[in-house]
Structures are given as structure tokens and as C-alpha cells.
Design a protein around this motif. Structure first.
Motif, short mmCIF file in Angstrom:
data_model
loop_
_atom_site.label_atom_id
_atom_site.label_comp_id
_atom_site.label_asym_id
_atom_site.label_seq_id
_atom_site.Cartn_x
_atom_site.Cartn_y
_atom_site.Cartn_z
N LEU A 1 42.40 36.94 20.95
CA LEU A 1 43.37 36.61 19.87
C LEU A 1 44.20 37.72 19.67
O LEU A 1 45.48 37.70 19.65
N GLY A 2 43.82 39.16 19.46
CA GLY A 2 44.40 40.27 19.48
C GLY A 2 44.39 40.51 17.96
O GLY A 2 44.12 39.78 17.08
N VAL A 3 44.36 41.88 17.93
CA VAL A 3 44.05 42.61 16.75
C VAL A 3 45.02 42.19 15.68
O VAL A 3 44.50 41.96 14.51
N ARG A 4 46.10 42.27 15.79
CA ARG A 4 47.18 41.79 14.73
C ARG A 4 46.88 40.59 14.09
O ARG A 4 46.67 40.44 12.82
N LYS A 5 46.51 39.34 14.92
CA LYS A 5 46.27 38.07 14.43
C LYS A 5 44.88 37.95 13.70
O LYS A 5 44.84 37.38 12.75
N CYS A 6 44.06 38.86 14.25
CA CYS A 6 42.72 39.08 13.59
C CYS A 6 42.96 39.42 12.21
O CYS A 6 42.27 38.88 11.09
#
Lengths: 205, 205
Positions: A107-112
Motif C-alpha cells: 500500500l505504501g507508507v504514506r497511505k498507511c
DNA sequence: ATGGCCATGTAAACTGTTACATGATTCT
DNA sequence: AGAATCATGTAACAGTTTACATGGCCAT
């Protein structure tokens, strides 16, 4: 039987507090039990009919022409007691937020991080709601024999959301330990000059 | 689409971590995602077939004759990213314990207490489980890029159950404020020399 | 050689939501 | 008069679980 009886429980339970139309029943379930239960029209109407045929509820004149108020009968109360005593049928867990976070690498760190902040905002909102609710009820319904039980369920909500908030903060801290290498990526402008690469990834406590 | 895609997410997600047979997939979902997710065979097999037809997974020779290992493709990874980015579809709440406690006046103080003690025992058991799990993973899987995300979901479980425990204690205290008049009643001998009531019933392991 | 686990798949049953069709009553 | 809300009900659909049917492989 298994799951349908849960609907029966909610319906009989609500009617045990006061007689209502099917419509009001659904509103009561939404507004009062909403924090931990839900039923839709499609369930409520057939359930009421079944309950009526079994003699657990009776249909009386409703507030409007063509509408009916349902009243719980003695046999209905007995049935409710029976249902409440049945073992709890656990609903299989399905937490969409955790599902997404578990695959956070994709998902990616940002979206998390976004998901977590959103979750905390939600939690804070309902926390305030619970507190307000508890305060109001304690005053308005003081003395009602149902009060302590109602407060109990509100307390459950409060503790649950408090747990969520505490968790989010911990999770955000964990996220901060991960380089923003973003396997996944937003929609276009990637960080590019993202430095990075070799950061030791961790920093375990 | 709406809900089926959640199964798709779980399946693709699991395969994104490593190729597996459908059977292993179900075990992985049960054992690893079990705390917050569940899928049954009846969902997994059709979903895998659909996914294969769409080119999101590929079928390879499995560990046994007649068995197949599924491998996620690039398009599958892209699809997973897409699915993970979709808004979370909240499952309607259905908490059987709270439903019972809400109608506690009908259920009776004694049974409520039993339910609460049981809930606490359950919570304490899973709390220990979570702690053990987190400790093991931190060691065994140290360095895996997925680790922090996995720990995050475990942390969620921990905070949730901790919340339950705190709540149970508060709820039990509330219960103690209610006279044991037991609207509802055990099996027959009502009121009279009701002695009783308060024996803690348990002896839980 | 038997029981148990790995493995696949399907059909039926069930639960539950959503959308629709309908109309009365109340409020503005 | 027109809009919002109260009120009832059903039909279609979506999602999910369960049980069943089947068979290879492996260890005792």
C-alpha cells in the motif's frame, strides 16, 4: 436458526423496552443499539411476522391508519430470555483497516499513515459522542432499571475507541521507523530525490 | 463487486507474500490474518479462478500431483494496490455480548456477570497470545520488510483486548450496584431464599 | 492398509442488504 | 400544494458458510 435468532433477539429486546411500529423499531436499533448492532428492514419485517405467528408479539392499532404497533407478549418475554441465554454466536472478524495495514508494504507508507490518521479522527469523534451520551443518559434516565446496562454498552464503546487511539499512536510511531521508499506510489509525482536506500530499516527498542 | 473485492484483496495480499496452493492460502488466512480476517474455501476457490482468468495470478505445478501453486503476476500486484487503496467498506457491527448485556435486566444480573467474566478470560488468553506472537516475530522475522506492518496489526489486537479487560472491570463494578432482584431467573426456584447469586461461578483455568 | 492430512471443488442453504413500489400523514 | 417523514412490504441480489464428494500422499 442460528443467525436469524440474533435478529429475533434484537427485535424482542427492543420491544421489551417499549411497544413500537416496525419503522420505529428500525430507528431504535439504528440509534440506540447502533454502536454494536444493526438490522435492516428486510430482516425486521419478516421477523416480526414470524414472531407474531408464534405468539411472541401482538399487533395493535398503530399511530397511523394502516400502521401497527407491536407489543411483546409473555411468551415473547420468555423467548427473549431463552435467546439471551443462548451461547454467543461470534461473527467472523473482518477488519478492513487492519487488512490494508497488514499489506502496508504494498500500500505504501504514506497511505498507511493516512488511514491511521483517519481512524484516529473517527475514534476521537465517537469518543466524544460516547461521553456525551453517557452524561445525558445518566441525567435523563436516572433511576431507570435499564440504565446501568445501557451505560455498560457505552462504556464498552468508550474503552474500545480509547484502545484504537492508543494503538494508532503506537502504529504511527512504527511507521516512522520505515523509510518512505514507497513500493506503491501516489498518483504521479513521486518523491524522486528520495535519498534513502540503505537506512537500516529499524531501530528496534 | 463491493464485497467480493475484499476477498480478492485478502487472497492477492497473501499471495503477494508468497506463492501458495489454495489450501495453504486458507490456512495462511486462518492462522496469520485470523485475528482480523476470515475467508472460507467456498470463497477462496472461485476467487482464485476469477483472478486467474483476469491474469492476476498464474497457476503453476503444485507440491503434489493435481495440486497447483498460485503465483501473483505484475497485473495482480497492481490490482492489489488498487484494492488496498479503495475506501474501507465497514462491516455492520454485530456484537453478541453487548446485545445480551444491553438487555441485561431481562437476562439477569448473574448471567451478565458470567458473560463478563468469560469475556475477560477470553481477552486475557488472547492478550498472552498476542504478546507471544509479537515477541516471536520480532526475533524470527527480524529484518523482513513486512515486519512492522504485521506488528501493527498485532498491536491493534493487543490494544483492543486490553480495552476489553479494562471495560469488563468497569462493567462488573456497575453490576455490583444492582440488587440481585433478577427479573430473569435461573431455572425455576425464584426469589425466596435466594442466598446465592454472587458465587463467582468460575474457576477458570 | 488405515487413518490422517493435503488438496480441490461444488451445490445448497442461509443471512443479510438494497432497491423498489406504495401510500398516509404532517409540516411549511 | 408540495416536501419531508412515517410506514409497510417484497423481490432481487450479493456474500458467505457448510456440507458434501473425491482422491492422492504419507506415516505407523
Amino acid at each position: 436458526m442460528a443467525r436469524r435468532s440474533q435478529t429475533e433477539t434484537a427485535v424482542l429486546g427492543a420491544l421489551s423496552m417499549q411497544p413500537m411500529t416496525a419503522y420505529a423499531l428500525r430507528e431504535a436499533i439504528r440509534d440506540v443499539l447502533g454502536h454494536f448492532w444493526s438490522e435492516s428492514f428486510g430482516q425486521i419485517y419478516p421477523t416480526l411476522n414470524a414472531l407474531e405467528q408464534q405468539g411472541h408479539v401482538e399487533r395493535r392499532e398503530g399511530p397511523r391508519s394502516g400502521s401497527s404497533t407491536f407489543v411483546i407478549t409473555d411468551s415473547g418475554t420468555a423467548r427473549l430470555r431463552e435467546l439471551l441465554s443462548e451461547p454467543i454466536t461470534a461473527t467472523p472478524p473482518r477488519n478492513g483497516l487492519l487488512l490494508r495495514l497488514f499489506f502496508g508494504r504494498t500500500l505504501g507508507v504514506r497511505k498507511c499513515r493516512e488511514l491511521l490518521l483517519e481512524a484516529r479522527a473517527d475514534a476521537e469523534r465517537s469518543l466524544a459522542e460516547y461521553d456525551g451520551l453517557a452524561r445525558n443518559l445518566s441525567v435523563e434516565e436516572a433511576g431507570t432499571p435499564d440504565l446501568p446496562y445501557v451505560l455498560m454498552t457505552i462504556s464498552a464503546g468508550r474503552h474500545g475507541t480509547a484502545g484504537v487511539i492508543a494503538w494508532v499512536d503506537e502504529a504511527l510511531a512504527l511507521l516512522d521507523g520505515i523509510p518512505d521508499d514507497d513500493t506503491a506510489d501516489g498518483g504521479g509525482t513521486t518523491g524522486d530525490g528520495d535519498t534513502v536506500g540503505d537506512t537500516p530499516t529499524n531501530g528496534e527498542p
